[in-house]
Every structure is written in structure tokens, then in C-alpha cells.
Design a protein around this motif. Structure first.
Motif, PDB file in Angstrom:
ATOM      1  N   GLU A 292     -53.620 -23.661  -2.008  1.00 34.39           N
ATOM      2  CA  GLU A 292     -54.551 -24.745  -1.690  1.00 34.39           C
ATOM      3  C   GLU A 292     -54.334 -25.963  -2.581  1.00 34.39           C
ATOM      4  OE1 GLU A 292     -58.601 -23.509  -1.712  1.00 34.39           O
ATOM      5  OE2 GLU A 292     -58.296 -21.851  -0.300  1.00 34.39           O
ATOM      6  N   PHE A 293     -53.623 -25.783  -3.700  1.00 31.54           N
ATOM      7  CA  PHE A 293     -53.446 -26.868  -4.661  1.00 31.54           C
ATOM      8  C   PHE A 293     -52.048 -27.491  -4.581  1.00 31.54           C
ATOM      9  CE2 PHE A 293     -56.939 -24.346  -6.144  1.00 31.54           C
ATOM     10  CZ  PHE A 293     -57.831 -25.275  -6.667  1.00 31.54           C
ATOM     11  N   GLU A 294     -51.335 -27.207  -3.520  1.00 36.72           N
ATOM     12  CA  GLU A 294     -49.968 -27.706  -3.365  1.00 36.72           C
ATOM     13  C   GLU A 294     -49.908 -29.232  -3.372  1.00 36.72           C
ATOM     14  OE1 GLU A 294     -46.113 -26.995  -0.410  1.00 36.72           O
ATOM     15  OE2 GLU A 294     -48.098 -26.218   0.132  1.00 36.72           O
ATOM     16  N   SER A 295     -50.976 -29.874  -2.917  1.00 33.56           N
ATOM     17  CA  SER A 295     -50.961 -31.327  -2.807  1.00 33.56           C
ATOM     18  C   SER A 295     -51.153 -32.045  -4.146  1.00 33.56           C
ATOM     19  CB  SER A 295     -52.045 -31.790  -1.831  1.00 33.56           C
ATOM     20  OG  SER A 295     -53.314 -31.311  -2.221  1.00 33.56           O
ATOM     21  N   LEU A 296     -51.415 -31.310  -5.225  1.00 31.35           N
ATOM     22  CA  LEU A 296     -51.530 -31.944  -6.541  1.00 31.35           C
ATOM     23  C   LEU A 296     -50.129 -32.145  -7.125  1.00 31.35           C
ATOM     24  CD1 LEU A 296     -54.589 -30.140  -8.215  1.00 31.35           C
ATOM     25  CD2 LEU A 296     -54.465 -32.512  -7.414  1.00 31.35           C
ATOM     26  N   THR A 297     -49.319 -32.872  -6.416  1.00 28.67           N
ATOM     27  CA  THR A 297     -47.904 -32.988  -6.776  1.00 28.67           C
ATOM     28  C   THR A 297     -47.669 -33.788  -8.042  1.00 28.67           C
ATOM     29  OG1 THR A 297     -47.739 -34.899  -5.299  1.00 28.67           O
ATOM     30  CG2 THR A 297     -47.140 -32.741  -4.392  1.00 28.67           C
ATOM     31  N   GLN A 298     -48.606 -34.641  -8.425  1.00 32.30           N
ATOM     32  CA  GLN A 298     -48.421 -35.483  -9.597  1.00 32.30           C
ATOM     33  C   GLN A 298     -49.175 -34.971 -10.818  1.00 32.30           C
ATOM     34  OE1 GLN A 298     -48.373 -39.818  -8.841  1.00 32.30           O
ATOM     35  NE2 GLN A 298     -48.788 -39.311  -6.697  1.00 32.30           N
ATOM     36  N   CYS A 299     -49.623 -33.727 -10.744  1.00 29.29           N
ATOM     37  CA  CYS A 299     -50.303 -33.095 -11.870  1.00 29.29           C
ATOM     38  C   CYS A 299     -49.459 -31.926 -12.371  1.00 29.29           C
ATOM     39  CB  CYS A 299     -51.676 -32.575 -11.450  1.00 29.29           C
ATOM     40  SG  CYS A 299     -52.825 -33.868 -10.913  1.00 29.29           S
ATOM     41  N   HIS A 300     -49.735 -31.490 -13.586  1.00 29.23           N
ATOM     42  CA  HIS A 300     -49.099 -30.272 -14.081  1.00 29.23           C
ATOM     43  C   HIS A 300     -50.108 -29.131 -13.928  1.00 29.23           C
ATOM     44  CE1 HIS A 300     -46.202 -27.824 -16.218  1.00 29.23           C
ATOM     45  NE2 HIS A 300     -47.217 -27.308 -16.893  1.00 29.23           N
ATOM     46  N   LEU A 301     -49.700 -28.063 -13.251  1.00 26.97           N
ATOM     47  CA  LEU A 301     -50.588 -26.963 -12.916  1.00 26.97           C
ATOM     48  C   LEU A 301     -50.241 -25.728 -13.738  1.00 26.97           C
ATOM     49  CD1 LEU A 301     -50.442 -27.346  -9.023  1.00 26.97           C
ATOM     50  CD2 LEU A 301     -51.938 -28.524 -10.650  1.00 26.97           C
ATOM     51  N   ILE A 302     -51.268 -25.080 -14.251  1.00 31.37           N
ATOM     52  CA  ILE A 302     -51.098 -23.825 -14.986  1.00 31.37           C
ATOM     53  C   ILE A 302     -52.037 -22.811 -14.360  1.00 31.37           C
ATOM     54  CG2 ILE A 302     -51.252 -22.671 -17.217  1.00 31.37           C
ATOM     55  CD1 ILE A 302     -50.933 -25.481 -18.492  1.00 31.37           C
ATOM     56  N   CYS A 303     -51.474 -21.760 -13.784  1.00 29.40           N
ATOM     57  CA  CYS A 303     -52.274 -20.748 -13.085  1.00 29.40           C
ATOM     58  C   CYS A 303     -52.275 -19.450 -13.878  1.00 29.40           C
ATOM     59  CB  CYS A 303     -51.712 -20.506 -11.686  1.00 29.40           C
ATOM     60  SG  CYS A 303     -52.611 -19.249 -10.744  1.00 29.40           S
ATOM     61  N   ARG A 304     -53.450 -18.987 -14.225  1.00 32.71           N
ATOM     62  CA  ARG A 304     -53.559 -17.722 -14.951  1.00 32.71           C
ATOM     63  C   ARG A 304     -53.727 -16.575 -13.965  1.00 32.71           C
ATOM     64  NH1 ARG A 304     -57.717 -17.582 -19.726  1.00 32.71           N
ATOM     65  NH2 ARG A 304     -59.287 -17.609 -18.061  1.00 32.71           N
ATOM     66  N   GLN A 305     -52.991 -15.494 -14.204  1.00 31.69           N
ATOM     67  CA  GLN A 305     -53.148 -14.287 -13.407  1.00 31.69           C
ATOM     68  C   GLN A 305     -53.024 -13.070 -14.299  1.00 31.69           C
ATOM     69  OE1 GLN A 305     -49.934 -14.962 -10.506  1.00 31.69           O
ATOM     70  NE2 GLN A 305     -48.799 -13.326 -11.490  1.00 31.69           N
ATOM     71  N   ILE A 306     -53.542 -11.949 -13.809  1.00 30.71           N
ATOM     72  CA  ILE A 306     -53.603 -10.738 -14.617  1.00 30.71           C
ATOM     73  C   ILE A 306     -52.229 -10.111 -14.785  1.00 30.71           C
ATOM     74  CG2 ILE A 306     -54.513  -8.379 -14.695  1.00 30.71           C
ATOM     75  CD1 ILE A 306     -57.033  -9.390 -13.353  1.00 30.71           C
ATOM     76  N   ASP A 307     -51.487 -10.009 -13.692  1.00 33.65           N
ATOM     77  CA  ASP A 307     -50.181  -9.342 -13.724  1.00 33.65           C
ATOM     78  C   ASP A 307     -49.059 -10.350 -13.913  1.00 33.65           C
ATOM     79  OD1 ASP A 307     -51.168  -6.693 -13.200  1.00 33.65           O
ATOM     80  OD2 ASP A 307     -51.498  -7.313 -11.125  1.00 33.65           O
ATOM     81  N   PRO A 308     -47.958  -9.942 -14.544  1.00 33.06           N
ATOM     82  CA  PRO A 308     -46.785 -10.829 -14.632  1.00 33.06           C
ATOM     83  C   PRO A 308     -46.322 -11.211 -13.222  1.00 33.06           C
ATOM     84  CG  PRO A 308     -46.534  -8.967 -16.115  1.00 33.06           C
ATOM     85  CD  PRO A 308     -47.740  -8.675 -15.276  1.00 33.06           C
ATOM     86  N   PRO A 309     -45.912 -12.449 -13.018  1.00 35.00           N
ATOM     87  CA  PRO A 309     -45.522 -12.891 -11.672  1.00 35.00           C
ATOM     88  C   PRO A 309     -44.259 -12.183 -11.198  1.00 35.00           C
ATOM     89  CG  PRO A 309     -44.973 -14.562 -13.304  1.00 35.00           C
ATOM     90  CD  PRO A 309     -45.790 -13.527 -14.009  1.00 35.00           C
TER      91      PRO A 309
END
Length: 245
Positions: free
Chosen positions: A140-157
């Protein structure tokens, strides 16, 4: 009585511990399998979902399920809606254990939106955004192309970050307020994006954002199914005991 407990939350864990002590009650917990190594529950547990509506209906009928407690995450709305409908069709008692939604407090700066797709209208270009929304909502956040995104998740990707302007950060809760503040400072976070999950355990990131003066993009809950609802583990336990009388 044979009870199906749809689990996956802290409330479900505490309820399972209480239900395991109820004489005459046979409980089976069900986990979606979204977390690779969940903590063990004190009741027999199945994992991996049901495989669709008909498969779930067959499971409930073939296993003699007599009542269902839905203690899934407030954003697991598909399984909640499907289970409520199946219980109505099969004439089975159903209750949803739904923790109250968070409400903004003094000092909070919240922007409440229906979806992460609304983010570009509120988060400015160049912002460093901490996404505490889970990998299933990440697209849903794909359109934030000019921002730096950091996504936290429980398991290693198990795959690279889906956009070139982002990264994963692995962390297993619980997180203290102090931990969250230190992390946000270290990562130079400008915005926090979070689902309105409710509950005290995961509220620490909101308190940290308030203390640091960070704005929060708050994703509203999806519609919940019709039917009986309780807000606490104690009330859910009382509901189960009432079904046994």
C-alpha cells in the motif's frame, strides 16, 4: 464442548491459558502461519489456515466444533468475516474478542487514513518513514517513491525489499518505550505509519512517537463482522462458560 479458538494475538494466548483449565472443554487453537516460529500455546494447535471457505466448513463439521472464539488481529478481517458467516450458517455460537481501538491523546499528532495508499497526500518527499504495518500491508506504500521506508517484521525477510527506496528491519516484540525511542532516533525517523491494532503491548511505539514529537499515519481498521463481541479476555472466558451451561 469442542471449541475452536482463532488465535494469533496476545489476548488469544492469555485466553488459551485460561481455557486450558476449564473442565469439560476441548479447545483447538488455529494459527494462520504468518509467523514462522510462534510461541507454543497451551492447547492443541493447528497452523497454516484452512484453505478457503469450504475447507474451513468441512474442518469445523468433521471435528465437531460446537462454538468459536475469534481472537485474531483486528486487521485479519477476511478470516473473521468468513468465520462469522460460517457460524451463522451452521448455527454455532460465535464471539469476536476485539480489543478497543487506540484513540489519540494529548500531544499526539495523528493523521487517520483508510489505507497506506493515502500516504503521499500527507507524508512529504524526503521523509524517513517507519512502517510498523507488517509485510502484508507493505504494498500500500509503494507510491511513497520519494521517501525512505523502513519496515519492521518479526521474521527475517525471504525476499529483498519490494521497492528500491526501502529496507527491512527484523525485530521480535515486545518493545519498550525506551527501545522504540532509541530506535527512532538511531534511524532518524520523521514519520511513523501504523495500523490501529489497539492493545497495550504494541502501544509503546505510539508513546515513543508522542515523546519525540513524531507525526503518525494511523491506518483505520477494516469493517468487522456482525455478531457478538467482547473486549477483554475475562469477558471471552465468561462467554465460553455460558455456552457450556
Amino acid at each position: 464442548m469442542k471449541l475452536l479458538l482463532l488465535a494469533g494475538t496476545g489476548e488469544a494466548r492469555r485466553l488459551a491459558q485460561a481455557l486450558a483449565q476449564v473442565p469439560g472443554l476441548e479447545v483447538t487453537a488455529s494459527l494462520s502461519g504468518a509467523t514462522r516460529a510462534p510461541m507454543a500455546l497451551p492447547v492443541p494447535t493447528r497452523s497454516g489456515g484452512f484453505g478457503g471457505e469450504e475447507a474451513q466448513k468441512d474442518y469445523m463439521q468433521s471435528n465437531g466444533i460446537e462454538a468459536v472464539v475469534d481472537a485474531t488481529h483486528p486487521f485479519a478481517h477476511r478470516i473473521s468475516a468468513r468465520t462469522a458467516a460460517l457460524c451463522s450458517e451452521l448455527g454455532l455460537p460465535y464471539v469476536q474478542l476485539l480489543r478497543p481501538a487506540w484513540q489519540p491523546e494529548l500531544g499526539d499528532t495523528w493523521v487517520q487514513v483508510a489505507s497506506g495508499q493515502d500516504a503521499p497526500a500527507h507524508i512529504p518527499p524526503g521523509a524517513r518513514v517507519f512502517l510498523a504495518v507488517g509485510r502484508q500491508t507493505l504494498t500500500e506504500f509503494e507510491s511513497l517513491t520519494q521517501c525512505h521506508l523502513i519496515c519492521r517484521q518479526i521474521d527475517p525477510p525471504d525476499a529483498p525489499f519490494p521497492f528500491p527506496n526501502g529496507e527491512f528491519r527484523v525485530g521480535r516484540p515486545p518493545f519498550s518505550i525506551e527501545d522504540e525511542e532509541a530506535l527512532f532516533r538511531k534511524l532518524r525517523i520523521d514519520w511513523l505509519a501504523v495500523k490501529n491494532a489497539g492493545g497495550e503491548a504494541s502501544k509503546t511505539k505510539l508513546v515513543a512517537a508522542r515523546n519525540l514529537g513524531l507525526p503518525v499515519l494511523m491506518l483505520a481498521r477494516p469493517p468487522q463482522p456482525d455478531g457478538a463481541k467482547v473486549e477483554t479476555v475475562e469477558d471471552a472466558l465468561t462467554w465460553v462458560q455460558e455456552q457450556m451451561t
